[in-house]
Design a protein around this motif. Structure first.
Motif, PDB file in Angstrom:
ATOM      1  N   VAL A  98      31.589 -84.600 -68.837  1.00  0.00           N
ATOM      2  CA  VAL A  98      32.176 -84.488 -69.901  1.00  0.00           C
ATOM      3  C   VAL A  98      32.345 -83.208 -70.529  1.00  0.00           C
ATOM      4  CG1 VAL A  98      30.196 -86.194 -71.132  1.00  0.00           C
ATOM      5  CG2 VAL A  98      29.542 -84.135 -70.807  1.00  0.00           C
ATOM      6  N   CYS A  99      32.049 -81.939 -69.390  1.00  0.00           N
ATOM      7  CA  CYS A  99      32.545 -80.724 -69.617  1.00  0.00           C
ATOM      8  C   CYS A  99      32.158 -79.829 -68.492  1.00  0.00           C
ATOM      9  CB  CYS A  99      32.007 -80.036 -70.814  1.00  0.00           C
ATOM     10  SG  CYS A  99      30.224 -79.621 -70.920  1.00  0.00           S
ATOM     11  N   THR A 100      32.984 -78.782 -68.240  1.00  0.00           N
ATOM     12  CA  THR A 100      32.509 -78.088 -66.993  1.00  0.00           C
ATOM     13  C   THR A 100      32.012 -76.628 -67.446  1.00  0.00           C
ATOM     14  OG1 THR A 100      34.501 -79.016 -65.974  1.00  0.00           O
ATOM     15  CG2 THR A 100      33.605 -77.013 -65.005  1.00  0.00           C
ATOM     16  N   LEU A 101      31.049 -76.084 -67.067  1.00  0.00           N
ATOM     17  CA  LEU A 101      30.526 -74.857 -67.445  1.00  0.00           C
ATOM     18  C   LEU A 101      30.782 -73.698 -66.269  1.00  0.00           C
ATOM     19  CD1 LEU A 101      26.955 -76.150 -68.300  1.00  0.00           C
ATOM     20  CD2 LEU A 101      28.968 -75.460 -70.038  1.00  0.00           C
ATOM     21  N   HIS A 102      31.133 -72.510 -66.872  1.00  0.00           N
ATOM     22  CA  HIS A 102      31.637 -71.628 -65.913  1.00  0.00           C
ATOM     23  C   HIS A 102      30.857 -70.252 -66.040  1.00  0.00           C
ATOM     24  CE1 HIS A 102      35.403 -73.641 -65.501  1.00  0.00           C
ATOM     25  NE2 HIS A 102      35.152 -73.926 -66.915  1.00  0.00           N
ATOM     26  N   GLU A 103      31.306 -69.183 -65.012  1.00  0.00           N
ATOM     27  CA  GLU A 103      30.465 -68.121 -64.836  1.00  0.00           C
ATOM     28  C   GLU A 103      29.865 -67.469 -66.329  1.00  0.00           C
ATOM     29  OE1 GLU A 103      32.240 -65.792 -61.486  1.00  0.00           O
ATOM     30  OE2 GLU A 103      31.537 -64.070 -62.693  1.00  0.00           O
ATOM     31  N   GLY A 104      28.924 -67.096 -66.331  1.00  0.00           N
ATOM     32  CA  GLY A 104      28.261 -66.633 -67.582  1.00  0.00           C
ATOM     33  C   GLY A 104      27.569 -67.645 -68.491  1.00  0.00           C
ATOM     34  N   ASP A 105      27.722 -68.959 -68.346  1.00  0.00           N
ATOM     35  CA  ASP A 105      27.387 -70.025 -69.187  1.00  0.00           C
ATOM     36  C   ASP A 105      25.966 -70.211 -68.713  1.00  0.00           C
ATOM     37  OD1 ASP A 105      29.705 -70.199 -70.641  1.00  0.00           O
ATOM     38  OD2 ASP A 105      30.549 -71.854 -69.463  1.00  0.00           O
ATOM     39  N   ASP A 106      25.248 -70.935 -69.595  1.00  0.00           N
ATOM     40  CA  ASP A 106      24.012 -71.205 -69.146  1.00  0.00           C
ATOM     41  C   ASP A 106      23.488 -72.761 -69.464  1.00  0.00           C
ATOM     42  OD1 ASP A 106      23.609 -70.781 -71.947  1.00  0.00           O
ATOM     43  OD2 ASP A 106      21.492 -71.242 -71.838  1.00  0.00           O
TER      44      ASP A 106
END
Ligand code: CMP
Length: 668
Positions: free
Chosen positions: A95-103
């Motif tokens: 459903v989504c992709t999280l990147h550097e800095g995300d939690d």
């Protein structure tokens, strides 16, 4: 692959150490590293220092590695320091992709819920900073952001908000099992809201904090349909593959729990809905199949009919395992018999209707209350041997307003106004109705207040209002948006604000307030009481006095409905149901539910008021009553039954001219 001398390596070495083994330089290093991280920007430096002491390093070599699975228990909160991850949901995929800095991963910890998604690395060499649940809870208040936004395919699907105010502050602060505040739903898609509610349900934790659930059940019709909700619940019920293992916190159980809560909140009218009936049927079959598979934890007793009325179905959850004891949550239907007593009006109750013709003679028909206008006309025509062809029913009101009753309107008897009459004629004759003068209501000589004690009247009026209130379909209430000086004391004592305001408004009528001679005869103590109570009526500052009074006493059980309806209308019209991104504005749902919470909670308690009729034989009248207020004796000339009938049948005069005439007769 690590270069031993780079600062990066030193940092990783520091993070790999057990927190208690970190030197002050190492703590400093970690602190510098997290100082500018996106997920932590809103935290104070002090909290970042605390974090530096507890953060742990986690490293994944390959792409496609799973960090945790949907449904797992939540043990840690993660910040991505390098790489990226996919958020994967059963039945939906990525459903989504999280990147550097995300939690990610705070939801399950804060709400004590299972993981809402599976997290999979999408790059080799991903690095995470991990805070374990214990540490997270310690620094929780500050670590946690006030708003959590969940995205799917780039769009917000659920926005959760930390409630800032406390319970005393008047909002529904949502406190978790360990005492910390939980998230309230602020906005979301209907589907995501249901799923979030299901996943955060904890029937086994007490006291239960289910504002999100309650608000949803009361208001979901604003933004979705019963059919869609039922489909989703069945889909969720069946999405869980069970293998016979004991699972006390299963999703299936949460679904059933939600349905039980729904049935309590929606009253018996819940199961009169055909969509709900079909849904319950399928759900029952699914549960039966699961029980056959030996899923002991699903042993719910679901009864689909009760002795008193065959159309009534209800859930009874005397469950083995004692985990889901819904019965004690809200004792709305403690037993089938008292459920039946709560119905002030049944579909098949017969009513006598007087139907007038243009000559003002009338026919009386006895019909079930649920008949439509058309069926009522047919019944009347059959009785007088006339063709019902083109016949219409009109309501002629006291002020001579004429109102054609729509053919399909049900329950004509309860939908007409006080003191109005029903006339039956063909459309061409409508004009003749205008010349009809309704006679003033007859005042029966028996309706003399002094013969019945104020306490008895208050008791019976409250009982009646209570029955009526209990027959309000609360979710439907939302869809409608569009004297005797001791009497009001007694109504107030019984918590009947509706009756109390009615009496106060009656006393305030000019025909009564002008009777100075009579008022003067009243002992000062009562006049003071009236003055005091009048301040509750004061409409200034949005009826502030009334609101303060109601919130300051725990005893108000029956609210003043006109004000409630006004509040609901304002809240509905002043707030959009969907925000501009198409998400359900759940803040509005909280607001509406907060307004009717008094009714909801009123209904969920029993009306344990003391009946004043504690008859003691007296040499004189045979009918002595002990007041539960102060144990004083006073005499009543009526039996409990007589005073009940008196309050039911008292004639109501709404015609101001007539009231003025009566007033003038008393004091010219
Ligand atoms: P949690 O339920 O603890 O574990 C899975 C995490 O995925 C969840 O917390 C959120 O932090 C994160 N997440 C991000 N986007 C979503 C989404 N659309 N639905 C559910 N979880 C999401």
């Amino acid at each position: 692959y690590l270069n031993q001398s780079s600062p990066d390596t030193m940092l990783r070495t520091a993070l790999r150490k057990l927190p208690e083994h970190r030197t002050s330089e190492e703590l400093e290093l970690i602190y510098d590293e997290i100082l500018h991280m996106k997920a932590l920007t809103q935290l104070s430096d002090q909290v970042k220092q605390q974090l530096a002491a507890v953060l742990q390093f986690e490293f994944y070599h390959k792409s496609g590695e799973t960090i945790f699975h949907q449904g797992d228990e939540g043990r840690s909160w993660y910040i991505i320091s390098k790489g990226s991850v996919d958020v994967v949901i059963q039945g939906k995929g990525v459903v989504c992709t999280l990147h550097e800095g995300d939690d990610f991963g705070s939801l399950a910890i804060v709400n004590d819920a299972p993981r809402a998604a599976t997290i999979v690395t999408t790059k080799p060499n991903c690095q995470f900073l991990r805070v374990d649940k214990y540490d997270f809870n310690k620094i929780h208040e500050e670590v946690e952001s006030k708003t959590v936004r969940l995205k799917e395919h780039g769009k917000d699907v659920l926005i959760l908000q930390k409630s800032l105010k406390t319970k005393e502050g008047g909002t529904s602060a949502y406190v978790g099992s360990r005492g910390q505040k939980r998230y309230n739903i602020s906005a979301g898609t209907a589907e995501k809201i249901v799923n979030h509610i299901l996943e955060s349900l904890q029937p086994w934790v007490k006291p239960r904090h289910e504002e999100n659930l309650e608000d949803f059940l009361l208001t979901f019709r604003f933004f979705t349909t019963t059919q869609k909700l039922c489909d989703l619940l069945l889909q969720r019920y069946n999405s869980e593959v069970v293998n016979g293992a004991e699972c006390s916190r299963s999703l299936k159980k949460r679904v059933v729990y939600l349905v039980v809560r729904w049935s309590y909140i929606s009253t018996h009218l819940f199961i009169q809905d055909l969509v709900v009936q079909n849904f319950l049927q399928v759900l029952r079959e699914n549960i039966a199949e699961d029980i056959q598979k030996n899923l002991a934890y699903l042993e719910l007793q679901i009864r689909f009919s009760c002795d008193q009325c065959n159309s009534c179905q209800y859930f009874n959850s005397d469950e083995v395992g004692n985990v889901l004891t819904v019965g004690e949550t809200i004792q709305r239907y403690p037993s089938p018999s008292s459920h039946d007593e709560q119905c002030a009006i049944h579909d098949n109750d017969e009513v006598l209707l007087k139907i007038y013709d243009l000559q003002s003679s009338y026919t009386t028909v006895k019909v079930p209350i649920c008949l439509t206008c058309e069926e009522t006309v047919n019944a009347a025509c059959e009785k007088i041997n006339r063709s019902p062809n083109k016949m219409l029913l009109f309501e002629v009101q006291e002020n001579n307003d004429i109102h054609a009753i729509p053919k399909h309107q049900m329950s004509v008897a309860t939908s007409t106004k006080l003191n109005s009459r029903l006339y039956m004629c063909i459309p061409d004759e409508r004009d003749e109705l205008a010349s009809i003068q309704l006679p003033p209501p007859t005042i029966q000589p028996t309706t003399c207040m002094e013969t019945v004690s104020s306490l008895e009247i208050a008791y019976h009026v409250t009982q009646h209002d209570w029955q009526l209130m209990n027959n309000i379909h609360l979710p439907k209430l939302l869809s409608f948006i569009p004297i005797n000086n001791r009497l009001f004391s007694s109504l107030k004592m019984y918590g009947n604000m509706f009756g109390f305001m009615a009496v106060m408004i009656g006393i305030g009528n000019q025909a009564i307030s002008r009777l100075h001679g009579t008022w003067d005869k009243l002992p000062t103590k009562y006049r003071k009481l009236v003055d005091e109570f009048e301040t509750i009526l004061d409409p200034s500052r949005k009826h502030r006095n009334y609101r303060v009074f109601v919130s300051s006493t725990n005893s108000a059980r029956i609210p003043y409905f006109p004000l409630l309806m006004k509040d609901l209308t304002f809240q509905h019209e002043g707030n959009d149901t969907f925000n501009k991104n198409g998400l359900v504005n759940f803040e509005k749902m909280h607001m509406l539910s907060n307004s009717i919470r008094l009714v909801v909670h009123g209904c969920s308690r029993s009306l344990d008021i003391i009946q004043p009729a504690c008859s003691v034989l007296s040499s004189k009248t045979n009918k002595v009553i002990i007041s539960p207020l102060n144990n004083q004796f006073f005499e009543s000339t009526k039996t409990a039954e007589e005073s009940r009938n008196y309050t039911r049948e008292v004639s109501v005069i709404t015609n101001q001219i007539l009231l003025n005439e009566m007033s003038n007769k008393l004091e010219p």
